[in-house]
Design a protein around this motif. Structure first.
Motif, PDB file in Angstrom:
ATOM      1  N   ASP A  27       0.849  -1.192   0.000  1.00 15.97           N
ATOM      2  CA  ASP A  27       0.000   0.000   0.000  1.00 15.97           C
ATOM      3  C   ASP A  27       0.885   1.243   0.000  1.00 15.97           C
ATOM      4  OD1 ASP A  27      -2.275   1.552  -0.048  1.00 15.97           O
ATOM      5  OD2 ASP A  27      -2.988   0.975   1.934  1.00 15.97           O
ATOM      6  N   ALA A  28       0.268   2.362  -0.340  1.00 18.26           N
ATOM      7  CA  ALA A  28       0.978   3.639  -0.353  1.00 18.26           C
ATOM      8  C   ALA A  28       0.691   4.388   0.939  1.00 18.26           C
ATOM      9  CB  ALA A  28       0.534   4.469  -1.553  1.00 18.26           C
ATOM     10  N   ASP A  29       1.482   5.410   1.173  1.00 19.81           N
ATOM     11  CA  ASP A  29       1.300   6.297   2.310  1.00 19.81           C
ATOM     12  C   ASP A  29       0.020   7.122   2.120  1.00 19.81           C
ATOM     13  OD1 ASP A  29       3.136   7.316   4.625  1.00 19.81           O
ATOM     14  OD2 ASP A  29       2.189   9.097   3.773  1.00 19.81           O
ATOM     15  N   THR A  30      -0.557   7.550   3.239  1.00 20.91           N
ATOM     16  CA  THR A  30      -1.783   8.353   3.152  1.00 20.91           C
ATOM     17  C   THR A  30      -1.535   9.681   2.423  1.00 20.91           C
ATOM     18  OG1 THR A  30      -1.283   9.196   5.358  1.00 20.91           O
ATOM     19  CG2 THR A  30      -2.836   7.383   5.234  1.00 20.91           C
ATOM     20  N   SER A  31      -0.285  10.178   2.449  1.00 17.54           N
ATOM     21  CA  SER A  31       0.030  11.453   1.784  1.00 17.54           C
ATOM     22  C   SER A  31      -0.083  11.367   0.266  1.00 17.54           C
ATOM     23  CB  SER A  31       1.446  11.904   2.159  1.00 17.54           C
ATOM     24  OG  SER A  31       2.385  10.980   1.646  1.00 17.54           O
TER      25      SER A  31
ATOM     26  N   ASP B  56       1.163   3.482  -9.879  1.00 14.66           N
ATOM     27  CA  ASP B  56       1.191   4.518 -10.929  1.00 14.66           C
ATOM     28  C   ASP B  56      -0.054   4.434 -11.787  1.00 14.66           C
ATOM     29  OD1 ASP B  56       3.757   5.358 -10.336  1.00 14.66           O
ATOM     30  OD2 ASP B  56       4.718   4.294 -12.001  1.00 14.66           O
ATOM     31  N   ILE B  57      -0.323   3.231 -12.255  1.00 10.61           N
ATOM     32  CA  ILE B  57      -1.387   3.052 -13.240  1.00 10.61           C
ATOM     33  C   ILE B  57      -2.755   3.324 -12.642  1.00 10.61           C
ATOM     34  CG2 ILE B  57      -2.544   1.226 -14.584  1.00 10.61           C
ATOM     35  CD1 ILE B  57       0.433   0.385 -15.258  1.00 10.61           C
ATOM     36  N   ILE B  58      -2.978   2.851 -11.408  1.00 12.37           N
ATOM     37  CA  ILE B  58      -4.261   3.117 -10.754  1.00 12.37           C
ATOM     38  C   ILE B  58      -4.461   4.623 -10.575  1.00 12.37           C
ATOM     39  CG2 ILE B  58      -5.415   2.913  -8.499  1.00 12.37           C
ATOM     40  CD1 ILE B  58      -5.725   0.440 -10.417  1.00 12.37           C
ATOM     41  N   SER B  59      -3.417   5.340 -10.154  1.00  9.78           N
ATOM     42  CA  SER B  59      -3.634   6.778  -9.937  1.00  9.78           C
ATOM     43  C   SER B  59      -3.728   7.534 -11.263  1.00  9.78           C
ATOM     44  CB  SER B  59      -2.603   7.388  -8.986  1.00  9.78           C
ATOM     45  OG  SER B  59      -1.317   7.030  -9.337  1.00  9.78           O
ATOM     46  N   LEU B  60      -3.001   7.109 -12.284  1.00  8.99           N
ATOM     47  CA  LEU B  60      -3.113   7.757 -13.595  1.00  8.99           C
ATOM     48  C   LEU B  60      -4.499   7.517 -14.206  1.00  8.99           C
ATOM     49  CD1 LEU B  60       0.447   6.900 -14.961  1.00  8.99           C
ATOM     50  CD2 LEU B  60      -0.447   9.223 -14.698  1.00  8.99           C
ATOM     51  N   ASP B 115       7.910   5.002 -18.690  1.00  7.19           N
ATOM     52  CA  ASP B 115       8.902   5.981 -19.151  1.00  7.19           C
ATOM     53  C   ASP B 115       9.203   7.072 -18.140  1.00  7.19           C
ATOM     54  OD1 ASP B 115       8.846   4.546 -21.452  1.00  7.19           O
ATOM     55  OD2 ASP B 115       7.731   6.023 -22.633  1.00  7.19           O
ATOM     56  N   ARG B 116       8.236   7.370 -17.263  1.00  8.48           N
ATOM     57  CA  ARG B 116       8.399   8.570 -16.460  1.00  8.48           C
ATOM     58  C   ARG B 116       8.325   8.388 -14.948  1.00  8.48           C
ATOM     59  NH1 ARG B 116       7.495  14.357 -17.166  1.00  8.48           N
ATOM     60  NH2 ARG B 116       7.000  15.108 -15.110  1.00  8.48           N
ATOM     61  N   TYR B 117       7.341   7.586 -14.492  1.00  7.25           N
ATOM     62  CA  TYR B 117       7.090   7.569 -13.051  1.00  7.25           C
ATOM     63  C   TYR B 117       7.679   6.392 -12.273  1.00  7.25           C
ATOM     64  CZ  TYR B 117       3.942  11.444 -13.916  1.00  7.25           C
ATOM     65  OH  TYR B 117       3.445  12.661 -14.275  1.00  7.25           O
ATOM     66  N   CYS B 118       7.744   5.239 -12.885  1.00  5.10           N
ATOM     67  CA  CYS B 118       8.078   4.048 -12.095  1.00  5.10           C
ATOM     68  C   CYS B 118       9.587   3.930 -11.873  1.00  5.10           C
ATOM     69  CB  CYS B 118       7.523   2.788 -12.741  1.00  5.10           C
ATOM     70  SG  CYS B 118       7.802   1.338 -11.703  1.00  5.10           S
ATOM     71  N   GLY B 119      10.010   4.344 -10.683  1.00  2.91           N
ATOM     72  CA  GLY B 119      11.425   4.285 -10.338  1.00  2.91           C
ATOM     73  C   GLY B 119      11.950   2.862 -10.319  1.00  2.91           C
ATOM     74  N   VAL B 120      11.120   1.926  -9.881  1.00  5.64           N
ATOM     75  CA  VAL B 120      11.581   0.533  -9.816  1.00  5.64           C
ATOM     76  C   VAL B 120      11.827   0.005 -11.236  1.00  5.64           C
ATOM     77  CG1 VAL B 120      11.074  -1.790  -8.986  1.00  5.64           C
ATOM     78  CG2 VAL B 120      10.396   0.184  -7.615  1.00  5.64           C
ATOM     79  N   MET B 121      10.932   0.350 -12.143  1.00  5.80           N
ATOM     80  CA  MET B 121      11.124  -0.051 -13.554  1.00  5.80           C
ATOM     81  C   MET B 121      12.435   0.532 -14.091  1.00  5.80           C
ATOM     82  SD  MET B 121       9.080  -1.543 -16.067  1.00  5.80           S
ATOM     83  CE  MET B 121       7.368  -1.155 -15.749  1.00  5.80           C
ATOM     84  N   GLU B 122      12.695   1.782 -13.767  1.00  8.55           N
ATOM     85  CA  GLU B 122      13.921   2.435 -14.226  1.00  8.55           C
ATOM     86  C   GLU B 122      15.166   1.723 -13.665  1.00  8.55           C
ATOM     87  OE1 GLU B 122      14.422   4.656 -16.455  1.00  8.55           O
ATOM     88  OE2 GLU B 122      16.516   5.190 -16.066  1.00  8.55           O
ATOM     89  N   MET B 123      15.084   1.305 -12.399  1.00  2.00           N
ATOM     90  CA  MET B 123      16.220   0.564 -11.817  1.00  2.00           C
ATOM     91  C   MET B 123      16.376  -0.784 -12.515  1.00  2.00           C
ATOM     92  SD  MET B 123      16.115   1.614  -7.738  1.00  2.00           S
ATOM     93  CE  MET B 123      14.390   1.996  -7.406  1.00  2.00           C
ATOM     94  N   PHE B 124      15.265  -1.482 -12.733  1.00  2.01           N
ATOM     95  CA  PHE B 124      15.326  -2.782 -13.414  1.00  2.01           C
ATOM     96  C   PHE B 124      15.932  -2.660 -14.819  1.00  2.01           C
ATOM     97  CE2 PHE B 124      13.287  -6.615 -11.580  1.00  2.01           C
ATOM     98  CZ  PHE B 124      13.000  -6.126 -10.327  1.00  2.01           C
ATOM     99  N   ARG B 125      15.614  -1.571 -15.494  1.00  5.79           N
ATOM    100  CA  ARG B 125      16.110  -1.389 -16.866  1.00  5.79           C
ATOM    101  C   ARG B 125      17.636  -1.386 -16.936  1.00  5.79           C
ATOM    102  NH1 ARG B 125      11.740   1.563 -19.128  1.00  5.79           N
ATOM    103  NH2 ARG B 125      12.079   3.222 -17.633  1.00  5.79           N
ATOM    104  N   GLN B 126      18.283  -1.089 -15.804  1.00 10.83           N
ATOM    105  CA  GLN B 126      19.749  -1.016 -15.795  1.00 10.83           C
ATOM    106  C   GLN B 126      20.409  -2.396 -15.814  1.00 10.83           C
ATOM    107  OE1 GLN B 126      20.700   2.144 -16.288  1.00 10.83           O
ATOM    108  NE2 GLN B 126      18.504   2.559 -16.048  1.00 10.83           N
ATOM    109  N   PHE B 127      19.640  -3.460 -15.502  1.00  4.81           N
ATOM    110  CA  PHE B 127      20.259  -4.793 -15.504  1.00  4.81           C
ATOM    111  C   PHE B 127      19.448  -5.839 -16.252  1.00  4.81           C
ATOM    112  CE2 PHE B 127      18.013  -4.160 -11.432  1.00  4.81           C
ATOM    113  CZ  PHE B 127      17.090  -5.182 -11.492  1.00  4.81           C
ATOM    114  N   ALA B 128      18.195  -5.540 -16.592  1.00  5.41           N
ATOM    115  CA  ALA B 128      17.334  -6.558 -17.215  1.00  5.41           C
ATOM    116  C   ALA B 128      16.726  -6.061 -18.515  1.00  5.41           C
ATOM    117  CB  ALA B 128      16.222  -6.946 -16.255  1.00  5.41           C
ATOM    118  N   GLU B 129      16.399  -7.019 -19.347  1.00  5.06           N
ATOM    119  CA  GLU B 129      15.612  -6.726 -20.547  1.00  5.06           C
ATOM    120  C   GLU B 129      14.150  -6.879 -20.123  1.00  5.06           C
ATOM    121  OE1 GLU B 129      14.500  -9.230 -24.483  1.00  5.06           O
ATOM    122  OE2 GLU B 129      16.553  -9.452 -23.753  1.00  5.06           O
ATOM    123  N   ILE B 130      13.383  -5.818 -20.259  1.00  2.70           N
ATOM    124  CA  ILE B 130      12.000  -5.839 -19.769  1.00  2.70           C
ATOM    125  C   ILE B 130      11.028  -5.913 -20.936  1.00  2.70           C
ATOM    126  CG2 ILE B 130      10.244  -4.593 -18.429  1.00  2.70           C
ATOM    127  CD1 ILE B 130      12.559  -3.194 -16.977  1.00  2.70           C
TER     128      ILE B 130
END
Lengths: 140, 140
Positions: A27-31, B56-60, B115-130
């Protein structure tokens, strides 16, 4: 070898995760619109790192007959300011507890984990600058 | 911003983890000396990825007024054969459920996360083919 995990959305920002070894909530933070009903996803990467190197070190120290009484591993990750926010600096603090700690073997075990065995550390190295500290707490 | 997590060894391969949003156990499989009493550390990285892009996707989609009834995200990671074992290929499967799904908006949300929001995806891109797959399950 292949690892597979599944997640199911549960409303708002809450997800159920079926990972290897068990299920848990994310889950995400309430903020940011979450309800704080589960673990934050990004920080799971830091616990992944601690667990991976920790297991290496415990099994290496056992093989080296250099067991310790206790081990705490603390990890901190500094995020970039801009999106996508990634961990750019990661610090791993190893705290060893015990009597007459075999520091040379402990340091060898850490080096073996970092250079050879810890896959998570190797993945982190591709995007972060990693530093470590080793602390010894010896009983008399 | 800085994230901090703590782990404490609990004997054998078991660790307690205090991460952001809660505490949980980490353990290894019985085949490698663990007792299967907790989550496997490496696969936590895959759940981190699913949770991060999922939020990301749920909030977008909410902002785009393109809500869905359900969303499952499944992630698989293929490990290298040699130590240190890292995820070299990672596949993310997004499964959307609902009536009259707004596929253009869903695909835009996925692209923004990747491309823009998912920091974990960006980290994964540095070592994996996604790679990704999008599946739609529409109710009548």
């Amino acid at each position: 070898m292949k690892h597979e995990i599944k997640t199911q959305w549960q409303g708002n920002m809450l997800f159920n995760a079926d990972s290897l070894g068990g299920s848990f909530k994310i889950d995400a933070d309430t903020s940011v619109g979450g309800q704080d009903l589960g673990l934050r996803p990004k920080a799971l990467m830091l616990t992944s790192l601690a667990g991976c190197t920790g297991m290496d070190i415990i099994s290496l120290l056992k093989k080296m007959r250099a067991e310790v009484e206790n081990l705490n591993i603390n990890v901190s990750g500094e995020l970039t300011d801009e999106h996508p926010k990634i961990y750019k600096k990661v610090h791993v603090e190893y705290c060893f507890y015990g009597k007459k700690l075999k520091k040379d073997k402990i340091e060898k075990a850490i080096k073996l984990s970092q250079d050879r065995y810890c896959g998570v550390m190797e993945m982190f190295r591709q995007f972060a600058e990693i530093t470590i500290t080793i602390k010894y707490f010896e009983n008399k």
